[in-house]
Each structure stands twice: as structure tokens, then as C-alpha cells.
Design an enzyme around this catalytic site. Structure first.
Site, PDB file in Angstrom:
ATOM      1  CG  HIS A  32      -7.535  69.908 -97.370  1.00  0.00           C
ATOM      2  ND1 HIS A  32      -8.347  70.613 -98.236  1.00  0.00           N
ATOM      3  CD2 HIS A  32      -8.201  68.777 -97.044  1.00  0.00           C
ATOM      4  CE1 HIS A  32      -9.467  69.914 -98.429  1.00  0.00           C
ATOM      5  NE2 HIS A  32      -9.401  68.803 -97.723  1.00  0.00           N
ATOM      6  CG  MET A  67     -16.015  66.395 -96.200  1.00  0.00           C
ATOM      7  SD  MET A  67     -14.722  65.165 -96.177  1.00  0.00           S
ATOM      8  CE  MET A  67     -13.435  66.130 -95.422  1.00  0.00           C
ATOM      9  CG  ASP A 174      -9.705  66.248-100.544  1.00  0.00           C
ATOM     10  OD1 ASP A 174     -10.472  66.902 -99.803  1.00  0.00           O
ATOM     11  OD2 ASP A 174      -8.914  65.387-100.108  1.00  0.00           O
TER      12      ASP A 174
END
Ligand code: DX5
Ligand code: ZN
Length: 227
Positions: A32, A67, A174
């Protein structure tokens, strides 16, 4: 199958190759990669060159978590660095559907990430172009935060929706994913686990030991349930 995905923003960046070798050997399922722009979230982390470096170090799927504001601008850039999957935040774009289609057109798996306060109905008209949903269990931006318990119910409701409609969509969790939160996340239907300082990169234990412990946690519950 429950999948372990170490969050590489928590890795020892000075020993990245060794860290990845050890985690590959321990049998992690994907990596990730948190990309942050200091705008959508109040932090900066990994960028395209980092992803290109990781791409050369492992064959495991790379799950890039954008993000960033207006992520649709950078889909091709991050697809070109070797990502296998890209998630974008529903809260960060005026064109979520277009961003997801762009990811799929690049031949990658498309994910929608939703913050703790974001309701599930933002997904209502994009299920058909979504391969996975990143349910943020902390407010995004920093490792080491506390799981927000209200999100358990969101995971369960999303799982119910997926099952009822026979969607081929996975639920990724997450943020503060570890021994204290994995059992209930599993019970509620998550199958992809982003593991940072609360699991794989915990201070206690080596990376290999922590991966094995996390795997056991995921599987032990399963075997207990199966007989
Ligand atoms: C939070 C990050 C998470 C984090 C997970 O914004 O997206 O991936 O690194 O690490 P811990 O387990 O410390 O929450
Ligand atoms: Zn993330």
C-alpha cells in the site's frame, strides 16, 4: 482470502530494499503506497519516483492510495510508475466516475476511498466502475492514529450491499489495523488489510514475525469459524 498489504509510508526508508525482501519472503499479498499532497491531507509522503523504485524491488501488486486533491489529473502518471491498483478519494474530486473510468482504462483496478465521516451513498452510482472500496478507519494523513469505532457499522453495511447485489468488489480497511481491530473488521466483511505501525511495522518483533502474527490472526479466526 484475506490479504495483508504493508503500508510503505511506515517502512524504514533507509533500508527499503531489505524491508521489502523480508516482507516478500514473509508472504505479504500487496503493498500500500500512500501519496499525500499537503492539501487534501495535512501531510506529504510518497511520490512517483518512490513507486518506480518499489516497482523494481518486488512483483507484488502495488496499491496506490491517492490522498490528493483532483486525483484525476495524475492517474496516468501513477499508472505509469507501476501501480496495479489506484484508489481516489470521493471527497477529493468533482468527477469521481470519470476518475475511476480513467483508472480502468489504464488497465488497473479502480478503488474509491472514503473518509470516516463520508456516507456510503457517495458510491451509489459508481459501483459498476469500482473494484475495491478503501474504508478509512482513521482520518487520513498520518500513521499511528486511533481506529474510529463508528466505521465498523459502515464496513458491515457496505459488505451487505456488495453481497445483496453480487458486486465483485473488495473492502480494504486502512488505519490502525492490528490485533485489536482486525477481528471485528473481518467479521464485518473486510478482505484487504493495510498494515502500518499497528501491525507489520510494530516496534515489537521483526517484519517477518509481525507478518506471520497478522496472518495467523486473519486465518485462525477463519479456521475457528470453519469447524
Ligand atoms: C493513514 C495511512 C495508513 C497508515 C497505517 O492515512 O493511510 O496507511 O499508514 O498505519 P497505522 O497502522 O499506523 O495506522
Ligand atoms: Zn492509505
Amino acid at each position: 482470502m484475506n490479504k495483508i498489504g504493508p503500508s510503505l509510508m511506515c517502512a524504514d526508508l533507509g533500508h527499503l530494499a531489505e524491508n521489502i525482501r523480508e516482507m516478500d519472503k514473509a508472504g505479504v499479498d500487496f503493498y500500500h503506497l500512500d501519496v499525500m499532497d499537503g492539501l487534501f491531507v495535512p501531510n506529504f509522503t510518497l511520490g512517483p519516483d518512490f513507486i518506480k523504485t518499489v516497482r523494481k524491488l518486488t512483483d507484488k501488486p502495488l496499491d496506490t492510495h491517492l490522498m490528493i486533491r483532483n486525483p484525476e489529473r495524475y492517474i496516468d502518471l501513477f499508472a505509469g510508475c507501476g501501480s496495479d491498483m489506484i484508489s481516489v478519494h470521493a471527497e477529493a474530486t468533482d468527477n469521481l466516475q470519470g476518475a475511476l473510468v480513467k483508472i480502468k482504462n489504464a488497465g488497473l483496478k479502480a478503488g474509491v476511498a472514503i473518509n470516516p465521516a463520508t456516507p456510503l451513498d457517495v458510491l451509489d452510482y459508481v459501483y459498476d466502475v469500482t473494484d475495491y472500496v478503501v474504508v478509512m478507519t482513521v482520518n487520513p494523513g498520518f500513521a499511528g492514529q486511533k481506529f474510529i469505532p463508528a466505521v465498523y457499522e459502515k464496513i458491515a453495511r457496505l459488505h451487505e450491499k456488495i453481497e445483496q447485489n453480487h458486486f465483485d468488489i473488495e473492502i480494504e480497511v486502512d488505519g490502525n489495523i492490528g490485533a485489536g481491530t482486525i477481528p471485528a473488521c473481518k467479521q464485518n466483511g473486510a478482505t484487504m488489510y493495510v498494515c502500518g505501525t499497528s501491525a507489520v511495522f510494530k516496534k515489537e518483533g521483526t517484519l517477518g514475525e509481525n507478518v506471520a502474527r497478522t496472518r495467523q490472526l486473519l486465518e485462525t479466526e477463519m479456521t475457528e469459524l470453519s469447524h
